[in-house]
Design an enzyme around this catalytic site. Structure first.
Site, mmCIF file in Angstrom:
data_model
loop_
_atom_site.group_PDB
_atom_site.id
_atom_site.type_symbol
_atom_site.label_atom_id
_atom_site.label_comp_id
_atom_site.label_asym_id
_atom_site.label_seq_id
_atom_site.Cartn_x
_atom_site.Cartn_y
_atom_site.Cartn_z
ATOM 1 N N TYR A 89 0.817 -1.209 0.000
ATOM 2 C CA TYR A 89 0.000 0.000 0.000
ATOM 3 C C TYR A 89 0.857 1.268 0.000
ATOM 4 O O TYR A 89 0.353 2.361 0.224
ATOM 5 C CB TYR A 89 -0.927 0.020 1.220
ATOM 6 C CG TYR A 89 -2.063 -0.988 1.171
ATOM 7 C CD1 TYR A 89 -2.206 -1.856 0.104
ATOM 8 C CD2 TYR A 89 -2.984 -1.060 2.201
ATOM 9 C CE1 TYR A 89 -3.223 -2.782 0.063
ATOM 10 C CE2 TYR A 89 -4.021 -1.984 2.174
ATOM 11 C CZ TYR A 89 -4.143 -2.844 1.102
ATOM 12 O OH TYR A 89 -5.167 -3.751 1.059
ATOM 13 N N LYS B 246 4.190 -14.131 5.454
ATOM 14 C CA LYS B 246 4.468 -15.061 4.354
ATOM 15 C C LYS B 246 5.959 -15.036 4.053
ATOM 16 O O LYS B 246 6.393 -14.920 2.891
ATOM 17 C CB LYS B 246 3.636 -14.653 3.128
ATOM 18 C CG LYS B 246 3.587 -15.712 2.034
ATOM 19 C CD LYS B 246 2.923 -17.014 2.462
ATOM 20 C CE LYS B 246 2.850 -17.992 1.299
ATOM 21 N NZ LYS B 246 2.408 -19.337 1.718
ATOM 22 N N ASP C 107 -1.417 -17.819 5.042
ATOM 23 C CA ASP C 107 -2.378 -18.699 4.382
ATOM 24 C C ASP C 107 -2.829 -19.813 5.324
ATOM 25 O O ASP C 107 -4.007 -20.184 5.347
ATOM 26 C CB ASP C 107 -1.818 -19.253 3.078
ATOM 27 C CG ASP C 107 -0.409 -19.803 3.210
ATOM 28 O OD1 ASP C 107 0.242 -19.566 4.240
ATOM 29 O OD2 ASP C 107 0.062 -20.460 2.261
ATOM 30 N N ASP D 249 -5.359 -6.368 6.336
ATOM 31 C CA ASP D 249 -6.580 -5.957 5.663
ATOM 32 C C ASP D 249 -7.426 -7.176 5.307
ATOM 33 O O ASP D 249 -8.623 -7.247 5.609
ATOM 34 C CB ASP D 249 -6.215 -5.161 4.406
ATOM 35 C CG ASP D 249 -7.370 -4.359 3.850
ATOM 36 O OD1 ASP D 249 -8.472 -4.391 4.426
ATOM 37 O OD2 ASP D 249 -7.164 -3.670 2.826
ATOM 38 N N ASP E 236 -10.887 -8.964 7.403
ATOM 39 C CA ASP E 236 -12.158 -9.129 6.691
ATOM 40 C C ASP E 236 -12.626 -10.581 6.753
ATOM 41 O O ASP E 236 -13.837 -10.848 6.825
ATOM 42 C CB ASP E 236 -12.009 -8.695 5.230
ATOM 43 C CG ASP E 236 -12.108 -7.193 5.054
ATOM 44 O OD1 ASP E 236 -12.099 -6.480 6.078
ATOM 45 O OD2 ASP E 236 -12.182 -6.725 3.903
#
Length: 332
Positions: free
Chosen positions: A120, A173, A205, A229, A233
């Site tokens: 971002y 990750k 993951d 983010d 969610d």
């Protein structure tokens, strides 16, 4: 005169849920000075700028900012606003409430998301008809600053029970993004060790698989920007939807509070938006400004209304935004 709070409704249901949160804040009569400002799609259409310089400066100089949502201009609004308050961490609690039909009613997780870097950072480019690039930015300094906040967060007892005892989980990750997520993971775990805080780690993951299966194994989760983010969610889906998730963008001397949901154009203007996330964001604002008792009273009132009703349509009810807001204020 009390603290100055900048209020930015934005677009869509932001114009319905932010007034609801404002009504809750005004119920305490704490002497706040509320200053209205504009940002978002409608503002860009009217002025040519999604985030006018005046709004940016108001947010930068205020004690706190309450923001609703922006539509197509979201990236042009929320990212600069986070910069305006010098935010380095995005705090996103995801908790299931009594009375809400949650997929996993035992869920109680707080995500501490790095708020300035990662993908971002805005370093994108279209190099040819066939090729676009995105540069991911991770620094030791930002990673350590987030880790210091996380250590204080859990040491102060602000996190839910779960994960390492009195500690947190780092989701990353690093097995693939060795230099960037590897740096992030190493710095966060190093700070935790220096501070004597227990911390474990999970590939993001794998975390996305394990969280829905058993959310009780996690409490406070520290993430890079994009991971925080997405994973928060995911957690929203376990507790009843984005309409229940508040957030705080915390800086060194300022903070920005916003519901996690977007503008919801399919229901905007109908008066049926769920104000819960915005009201809980207001509770976080109160706590940030050291009005802890008032913040807890808001949480208790929201929990009571979620349990007993009335509820908006997304939670199986038929109440309007105003009816739910009135019920919360009545409990206060």
């Amino acid at each position: 005169m009390g603290e100055e709070i900048v209020v930015i409704e934005g677009d869509g249901i932001g114009r319905e849920v932010v007034p609801a949160a404002l009504e809750v804040l005004e119920a305490f009569d704490l002497g706040f000075e509320f200053v209205s400002a504009e940002a978002g799609d409608a503002t860009e259409e009217a002025t040519g700028e999604a985030l006018p310089a005046e709004t940016y400066e108001l947010a930068a100089d205020a004690d706190a900012t309450l923001f609703g949502a922006a539509g197509e201009t979201a990236a042009d609004v929320i990212l600069p606003l986070r910069d305006a308050v010098d935010s380095f961490v995005n705090v996103r609690p995801a908790r299931a409430y009594p009375g809400v039909d949650a997929v996993r009613p035992e869920t109680d997780v707080v995500f501490l998301r790095e708020n300035t870097e990662g993908v971002y950072s805005g370093h994108e480019g279209r190099l040819s008809e066939d090729l676009s690039t995105l540069t991911r930015v991770v620094t030791s300094s930002a990673s350590r600053e987030l880790a210091e906040f996380a250590c204080e967060f859990v040491t102060d007892g602000r996190g839910p029970v779960g994960g390492p005892e009195d500690g947190f989980t780092v989701a990353h990750k690093a097995n693939v993004m060795r230099e960037t997520d590897g740096r992030f993971r190493d710095e966060v775990l190093s700070v935790a060790e220096e501070r004597g805080v227990d911390a474990d780690e999970e590939l993001m993951d794998a975390f996305a698989t394990k969280l829905p299966l058993d959310p009780t194994q996690y409490g406070v989760v520290v993430c890079p920007n994009l991971a925080g983010d997405v994973l928060s969610d995911l957690a929203a889906g376990l507790v009843g939807g984005l309409g229940l998730l508040p957030s705080a963008n915390v800086g060194h001397d300022n903070a920005l509070f916003e519901p996690v949901h977007g503008t919801a154009p399919d229901i905007a203007g109908q008066g049926i938006a769920n104000p819960t996330a915005a009201v809980l964001s207001a509770a976080m604002l109160l706590e940030y400004l050291s009005y802890g008792e008032e913040g807890q009273r808001v949480r208790d009132a929201v929990e009571g209304v979620l349990s007993d009703g009335p509820r908006t349509g997304d939670l199986g009810g038929d109440a309007t935004t105003d009816e739910v807001t009135a019920a919360i204020v009545d409990r206060l």
